[in-house]
Write an enzyme that holds these catalytic residues in place. Sequence first.
Site, short mmCIF file in Angstrom:
data_model
loop_
_atom_site.label_atom_id
_atom_site.label_comp_id
_atom_site.label_asym_id
_atom_site.label_seq_id
_atom_site.Cartn_x
_atom_site.Cartn_y
_atom_site.Cartn_z
N ASP A 61 109.35 -53.19 18.60
CA ASP A 61 110.32 -53.87 19.04
C ASP A 61 111.01 -52.65 19.65
OD1 ASP A 61 112.31 -55.88 19.13
OD2 ASP A 61 113.41 -54.59 17.89
N SER A 62 112.19 -53.21 20.37
CA SER A 62 112.98 -52.33 21.01
C SER A 62 113.73 -51.59 19.97
CB SER A 62 114.06 -53.09 22.09
OG SER A 62 114.71 -54.16 21.35
N CYS B 257 109.64 -58.03 19.77
CA CYS B 257 110.77 -58.34 20.66
C CYS B 257 110.25 -59.26 21.68
CB CYS B 257 110.83 -56.99 21.64
SG CYS B 257 112.03 -56.93 22.75
N GLU C 233 123.80 -56.11 14.52
CA GLU C 233 123.59 -54.72 13.99
C GLU C 233 124.85 -54.46 13.49
OE1 GLU C 233 121.79 -52.11 16.88
OE2 GLU C 233 120.29 -53.68 17.26
N CYS D 22 115.51 -64.39 20.35
CA CYS D 22 115.86 -63.01 20.08
C CYS D 22 115.59 -62.57 18.79
CB CYS D 22 117.29 -62.86 20.64
SG CYS D 22 117.97 -60.92 20.38
N HIS E 117 117.57 -60.52 16.94
CA HIS E 117 118.38 -60.42 15.88
C HIS E 117 119.37 -61.92 15.52
CE1 HIS E 117 118.18 -56.36 17.73
NE2 HIS E 117 119.42 -56.32 17.24
N1 DGL Z 1 114.53 -57.29 20.48
C1 DGL Z 1 115.30 -57.95 21.62
C2 DGL Z 1 114.90 -59.06 21.75
O1 DGL Z 1 114.40 -59.97 20.90
C3 DGL Z 1 116.75 -57.91 21.42
C4 DGL Z 1 117.46 -56.47 21.56
C5 DGL Z 1 117.37 -55.84 22.99
O2 DGL Z 1 117.92 -56.30 23.77
O3 DGL Z 1 116.71 -54.84 23.02
O4 DGL Z 1 114.84 -59.69 22.87
#
Ligand code: DGL
Length: 279
Positions: A11-12, A74, A158, A190, A192
């Site tokens: 993931d990012s 992600c 977060e 997303c 989060h």
């Molecule tokens: N993990 C990203 C997503 O699911 C959210 C956070 C980011 O923008 O990196 O799109």
Amino acid sequence: MADTRPIGVFDSGIGGLTVLREIWKVLPGESTIYFGDNSRAPYGNKARSTIIRYSLQNMEFLKSKDVKMIVIACNTASAYAYEALKDKAEVPVVEVVTPGAEVAIKATRNGKIGIIGTKATISTGVYKKAVERCAERQGKSNIEIYQATCPLFVSLAEEGWWDNDVTRLTAKEYLTPLKEAGIDTLVMACTHYPLLAKVIGETMGEGITLVNTGEAAASVVRSVLEENDMTSSGTAAPGKEFYTSDDAAMFESIATPFLGEGLPSGTKQFSTDVYKVEN
Ligand code: DGL
């Protein structure tokens, strides 16, 4: 024969831990390696070529760990980079877009579906197309899709503000147009957003079905492993390894509320920037 190699998840940053915990739920005997690209996050406001390059580099890292599958946790990376990854991965790749779309189409009763995500995810239109394709496959017509970007939800999640007044106000601002459109199903596209599910659900009101794309993807992970005879026997204690491209202690302090006390632990720092990739 049991395949005890780990499942690789990237993931990012920390958001993908919401996907990881869904994988642990349905596959408690599987070892996992998680990579969070915290030093280059967020991906959600980056250019296509950047997101694809980062994703290819993250994939190379997981391949170097001899994973049996790669899960793009992600949503932004799934929307942009799945096609680029799947041919180069040499192992099955599971992304989160199509599984979420399938669940949304099954869930909707009035055909009005909302999709919320990062700016990058929504602007690709990939989710919208996936929902339309799934509607066709499931023989459902008259599907209406409404989309919205909710960038502040990432920071709120977060910050640990999963259920407070600032989050409620922000949700009202972002979600009112979708509520007024009369959607009965909302895809949280997303990583989060599942953490804010309580507030999102309350804002949308009774009768809304929230789709957790991580949960949907975890069940696809299980089916792909089973279909390919790649499950582990689950006899040994499964490994849980964590890597981040940023500070390991910082990663653990932000990530603990995502996974619960004591996890993640033993996180190592690694920068996937070292991989030269072509995209
Ligand atoms: N993990 C990203 C997503 O699911 C959210 C956070 C980011 O923008 O990196 O799109």
